[in-house]
Design an enzyme around this catalytic site. Structure first.
Site, short mmCIF file in Angstrom:
data_model
loop_
_atom_site.label_atom_id
_atom_site.label_comp_id
_atom_site.label_asym_id
_atom_site.label_seq_id
_atom_site.Cartn_x
_atom_site.Cartn_y
_atom_site.Cartn_z
N ASP A 86 -10.91 3.31 6.93
CA ASP A 86 -10.63 1.92 6.44
C ASP A 86 -9.88 1.84 5.25
OD1 ASP A 86 -10.69 -1.00 5.86
OD2 ASP A 86 -12.84 -1.29 6.17
N ILE A 87 -8.77 1.17 5.30
CA ILE A 87 -7.91 1.26 3.98
C ILE A 87 -8.53 0.44 3.25
CG2 ILE A 87 -6.43 -0.55 4.94
CD1 ILE A 87 -3.99 1.01 3.89
N ASN A 113 2.63 -10.00 9.13
CA ASN A 113 3.54 -10.93 9.84
C ASN A 113 4.39 -11.76 8.96
OD1 ASN A 113 2.39 -13.67 10.01
ND2 ASN A 113 0.77 -12.48 10.90
N GLY A 128 -5.87 -6.91 13.33
CA GLY A 128 -5.78 -5.94 12.90
C GLY A 128 -6.06 -5.44 11.23
N ASP A 137 -4.38 -6.43 8.89
CA ASP A 137 -4.03 -7.62 8.02
C ASP A 137 -5.40 -8.43 7.88
OD1 ASP A 137 -2.66 -9.85 6.91
OD2 ASP A 137 -1.60 -10.40 8.80
N SER A 184 2.82 -1.15 12.19
CA SER A 184 3.56 -1.59 13.57
C SER A 184 2.98 -0.90 14.92
CB SER A 184 4.94 -1.43 13.81
OG SER A 184 5.73 -2.29 13.07
N THR A 185 1.91 0.02 14.56
CA THR A 185 1.28 0.85 15.92
C THR A 185 0.36 0.33 16.55
OG1 THR A 185 0.12 2.22 14.24
CG2 THR A 185 2.11 3.06 14.61
N GLY A 186 -0.21 -1.02 16.11
CA GLY A 186 -1.30 -1.49 16.65
C GLY A 186 -0.71 -2.63 17.46
N TYR A 238 1.80 -4.58 17.20
CA TYR A 238 3.27 -4.55 17.53
C TYR A 238 3.62 -3.56 18.50
CZ TYR A 238 4.09 -8.53 14.11
OH TYR A 238 4.15 -9.42 13.41
N1 AR6 Z 1 -7.75 0.33 7.96
C1 AR6 Z 1 -6.74 1.32 8.34
N2 AR6 Z 1 -6.05 1.16 9.58
C2 AR6 Z 1 -6.35 -0.04 10.05
C3 AR6 Z 1 -7.30 -0.78 10.06
C4 AR6 Z 1 -8.16 -0.75 8.74
N3 AR6 Z 1 -8.95 -1.23 8.28
N4 AR6 Z 1 -7.43 -1.81 10.99
C5 AR6 Z 1 -6.54 -1.30 11.91
N5 AR6 Z 1 -5.73 -0.38 11.56
P1 AR6 Z 1 -2.10 -3.55 13.48
P2 AR6 Z 1 0.81 -4.08 13.57
C6 AR6 Z 1 -4.64 0.40 11.91
O1 AR6 Z 1 -2.15 -3.97 14.60
O2 AR6 Z 1 0.89 -3.13 14.54
C7 AR6 Z 1 -1.55 -8.41 12.66
O3 AR6 Z 1 -2.04 -9.71 13.31
C8 AR6 Z 1 -4.36 0.09 13.46
O4 AR6 Z 1 -5.29 1.16 14.43
O5 AR6 Z 1 -3.00 -3.79 12.10
O6 AR6 Z 1 1.82 -3.72 12.39
C9 AR6 Z 1 -0.50 -9.23 11.85
O7 AR6 Z 1 -0.73 -10.35 11.22
C10 AR6 Z 1 -2.91 0.72 13.71
O8 AR6 Z 1 -2.60 2.11 13.51
O9 AR6 Z 1 -0.79 -3.97 12.66
C11 AR6 Z 1 0.71 -9.11 12.65
O10 AR6 Z 1 0.84 -10.22 13.29
C12 AR6 Z 1 -2.47 0.11 12.35
O11 AR6 Z 1 -3.62 -0.24 11.47
C13 AR6 Z 1 0.49 -8.00 13.58
O12 AR6 Z 1 -0.96 -7.81 13.44
C14 AR6 Z 1 -1.49 -1.13 12.54
O13 AR6 Z 1 -2.17 -1.99 13.63
C15 AR6 Z 1 1.08 -6.39 13.04
O14 AR6 Z 1 0.91 -5.45 13.89
#
Ligand code: AR6
Length: 169
Positions: free
Chosen positions: A11-12, A25, A33, A35, A118-120, A122
């Site tokens: 967890d970051i 976003n 996610g 965020d 972007s890997t979640g 997005y």
């Molecule tokens: N610590 C580290 N990495 C994490 C954590 C955490 N606590 N939680 C998730 N990840 P995402 P995106 C990883 O979906 O694809 C939001 O709604 C996750 O496994 O968080 O850039 C924003 O507001 C993945 O590998 O971000 C935007 O609308 C990575 O973080 C949208 O999601 C990114 O996944 C952005 O989508």
């Protein structure tokens, strides 16, 4: 001057670094996610500061304080949504890493941790994203030999992403 790029799986929001990067976003007003996790851990003050920033373009980055996080700052960047790869996604994703480093550097950050932007939600393919991330880092530090940044941490939240980073570094 950068020593090495490190990998951390977990967890970051727990990291005590100068800045953690948020995969936000363009509204900068929170979401799911990473965020959502960052806003929950930082507290309501973070959202209040984000409201003053008037959003952020895809590929750009803006900084706030970290409030209740162990990190001093949050650098909010907006990754591209994956639309198949022919819509400038790679350039925009690399721009997220470059702009986050520039903004961190301008604020005196020596240690910066990045999620896999972007890997979640997005939908950017994880392998392509990991390659773009590492390439963007290497380009940045080749161009900024006098950088104050000493530690960059690529944070993976799953074993697959960790393995990709290990292979690339
Ligand atoms: N610590 C580290 N990495 C994490 C954590 C955490 N606590 N939680 C998730 N990840 P995402 P995106 C990883 O979906 O694809 C939001 O709604 C996750 O496994 O968080 O850039 C924003 O507001 C993945 O590998 O971000 C935007 O609308 C990575 O973080 C949208 O999601 C990114 O996944 C952005 O989508």
């Amino acid at each position: 001057m950068i020593d090495l790029i490190q990998i951390y799986t977990g967890d970051i929001t727990l990291l005590k670094v100068d800045a953690i990067v948020n995969a936000a976003n363009s509204s900068l007003l929170g979401g799911g996610g990473v965020d959502g996790a960052i806003h929950r851990a930082a507290g309501r003050e973070l959202l209040a500061e984000c409201r003053t920033l008037q959003g952020c373009a895809t590929g750009d980055a803006k900084i706030t304080k970290g409030y209740h996080l162990p990190a001093k700052f949050v650098i909010h960047t907006v990754g591209p949504v994956w639309h198949g790869g022919n819509h400038g996604e790679e350039e925009l994703l690399k721009s997220c890493y470059r702009r986050s480093l520039e903004v961190g550097e301008a604020n005196g950050c020596r240690s910066i941790a990045f999620p896999a932007i972007s890997t979640g939600i997005y939908g950017y393919p994880k392998e392509k994203a990991a390659k773009a991330a590492v390439e963007a880092m290497k380009e940045y530090f080749a161009e900024h030999q006098e950088s104050v940044i000493e530690d960059v941490i690529l944070v993976s939240f799953d074993a697959g992403t960790e393995q990709l980073y290990l292979e690339l570094l």
